[in-house]
Design a protein around this motif. Structure first.
Motif, mmCIF file in Angstrom:
data_model
loop_
_atom_site.group_PDB
_atom_site.id
_atom_site.type_symbol
_atom_site.label_atom_id
_atom_site.label_comp_id
_atom_site.label_asym_id
_atom_site.label_seq_id
_atom_site.Cartn_x
_atom_site.Cartn_y
_atom_site.Cartn_z
ATOM 1 N N GLY A 58 5.582 4.426 20.700
ATOM 2 C CA GLY A 58 5.434 5.706 20.039
ATOM 3 C C GLY A 58 4.188 6.454 20.476
ATOM 4 N N ALA A 59 4.350 7.721 20.835
ATOM 5 C CA ALA A 59 3.226 8.591 21.177
ATOM 6 C C ALA A 59 2.903 9.462 19.970
ATOM 7 N N VAL A 60 1.758 9.193 19.349
ATOM 8 C CA VAL A 60 1.267 9.999 18.232
ATOM 9 C C VAL A 60 0.137 10.860 18.769
ATOM 10 N N LYS B 253 12.201 -0.861 37.056
ATOM 11 C CA LYS B 253 12.241 0.245 38.019
ATOM 12 C C LYS B 253 10.891 0.934 38.167
ATOM 13 N N HIS B 254 9.879 0.476 37.436
ATOM 14 C CA HIS B 254 8.587 1.177 37.428
ATOM 15 C C HIS B 254 7.445 0.207 37.703
ATOM 16 N N GLU B 255 6.223 0.695 37.584
ATOM 17 C CA GLU B 255 5.054 -0.064 38.037
ATOM 18 C C GLU B 255 4.443 -0.938 36.950
ATOM 19 N N TYR B 256 5.229 -1.301 35.957
ATOM 20 C CA TYR B 256 4.734 -2.206 34.922
ATOM 21 C C TYR B 256 4.480 -3.590 35.514
ATOM 22 N N ASP B 257 3.693 -4.390 34.807
ATOM 23 C CA ASP B 257 3.464 -5.762 35.247
ATOM 24 C C ASP B 257 4.794 -6.510 35.335
ATOM 25 N N PRO B 258 4.958 -7.389 36.322
ATOM 26 C CA PRO B 258 6.212 -8.148 36.459
ATOM 27 C C PRO B 258 6.522 -8.948 35.205
ATOM 28 N N ASP B 259 7.813 -9.096 34.909
ATOM 29 C CA ASP B 259 8.237 -9.806 33.704
ATOM 30 C C ASP B 259 9.529 -10.547 34.006
ATOM 31 N N VAL B 260 9.640 -11.795 33.562
ATOM 32 C CA VAL B 260 10.872 -12.562 33.805
ATOM 33 C C VAL B 260 12.001 -12.081 32.905
ATOM 34 N N ARG B 261 11.666 -11.312 31.861
ATOM 35 C CA ARG B 261 12.679 -10.743 30.983
ATOM 36 C C ARG B 261 13.024 -9.333 31.456
ATOM 37 N N ASP B 262 14.193 -8.847 31.058
ATOM 38 C CA ASP B 262 14.612 -7.503 31.436
ATOM 39 C C ASP B 262 14.521 -6.598 30.210
ATOM 40 N N PHE B 263 13.953 -5.398 30.383
ATOM 41 C CA PHE B 263 13.677 -4.514 29.263
ATOM 42 C C PHE B 263 14.207 -3.108 29.486
ATOM 43 N N TYR B 264 14.681 -2.489 28.411
ATOM 44 C CA TYR B 264 14.784 -1.044 28.322
ATOM 45 C C TYR B 264 13.666 -0.609 27.376
ATOM 46 N N LYS B 265 12.867 0.362 27.796
ATOM 47 C CA LYS B 265 11.750 0.850 27.004
ATOM 48 C C LYS B 265 12.099 2.245 26.481
ATOM 49 N N ILE B 266 12.104 2.414 25.153
ATOM 50 C CA ILE B 266 12.408 3.695 24.535
ATOM 51 C C ILE B 266 11.098 4.306 24.040
ATOM 52 N N PHE B 267 10.806 5.514 24.528
ATOM 53 C CA PHE B 267 9.559 6.194 24.165
ATOM 54 C C PHE B 267 9.838 7.336 23.184
ATOM 55 N N PHE B 268 9.143 7.298 22.048
ATOM 56 C CA PHE B 268 9.301 8.294 20.990
ATOM 57 C C PHE B 268 8.066 9.182 20.902
ATOM 58 N N LEU B 269 8.282 10.442 20.614
ATOM 59 C CA LEU B 269 7.219 11.329 20.171
ATOM 60 C C LEU B 269 7.202 11.253 18.648
ATOM 61 N N CYS B 270 6.037 10.940 18.074
ATOM 62 C CA CYS B 270 5.927 10.751 16.623
ATOM 63 C C CYS B 270 4.924 11.739 16.037
ATOM 64 N N GLU B 271 5.127 12.095 14.793
ATOM 65 C CA GLU B 271 4.244 13.010 14.081
ATOM 66 C C GLU B 271 3.582 12.280 12.921
#
Length: 207
Positions: free
Chosen positions: A74-76, A135-153
């Motif tokens: 979440g991006a606050v 697909k991006h420059e995150y640190d390598p991980d043996v698990r597979d992730f979908y990352k959901i980014f929210f704009l929060c108020e």
């Protein structure tokens, strides 16, 4: 972008996991178990960790159809600054978030994460990105992730305070970001939040 051999080893592991769950024949189970062992050996070698550590990271192995895990962040944004928490596990900074819990929606998950990690009540106002971690420059991980980014108020003007998994919680401007926990968040994820905030009609980021 994820290393090719890491991606292939993870794919083999997921095939073995699904196969072991659904196979009925002993011969098939034996072969899938062998594939899993090879994949885990590859992942352990790539990560320079014991095989047991790889197995610990996949507690749901062979318990159903293998799918990516879901992470929410979440991006606050307040006064041109973004809320970051300092992770207790590595001492680095990230937007609040974590694994999505079963039984609550993605929006409810990020509201819970911000409350637990930064002690702030928020509303999830929009999704601005869905990224495949590999697909991006995150640190390598043996698990597979979908990352959901929210704009929060923020729902009030209270100051943030760290929760159990954080040691600090503060707002930072784009020009003074602290060292980021790059397995969790990249600078471009934070920049994208500001861009979406300024132009909510812009297209959702996705892979």
């Amino acid at each position: 972008m994820e290393d090719l051999w890491l991606a292939l080893a993870k794919r083999l592991q997921s095939i073995a996991s699904t196969g072991l769950h659904y196979s009925q024949e002993a011969f098939d189970k034996e072969r899938y178990a062998e594939i899993a062992s090879i994949a885990n050996d590859m992942l352990a070698s790539l990560g320079n960790v014991p095989v047991a550590r790889i197995e610990e990271l996949i507690p749901d192995f062979a318990t159903g159809y293998a799918t990516p895990k879901v992470e929410v962040r979440g991006a606050v944004i307040r006064d041109e600054r973004v809320l970051l928490i300092r992770e207790a596990c590595d001492g680095l900074w990230a937007m609040p978030g974590g694994f999505a819990d079963v039984g609550i929606s993605p929006a409810e998950n990020i509201i819970k994460e911000v409350r637990e990690e930064a002690s702030l009540p928020v509303r999830a106002s929009a999704v601005y990105g869905i990224r495949h971690k590999a697909k991006h420059e995150y640190d390598p991980d043996v698990r597979d992730f979908y990352k959901i980014f929210f704009l929060c108020e923020s729902l009030d003007d209270a100051d943030p305070a760290p929760g159990l998994e954080a040691t600090e919680a503060r707002f930072f401007g784009l020009d003074d970001l602290p060292p980021l926990s790059t397995g969790r968040v990249l600078r471009k994820d934070i920049e994208a939040a500001f861009l979406f905030r300024d132009d909510p009609e812009s297209l959702l980021l996705f892979d």
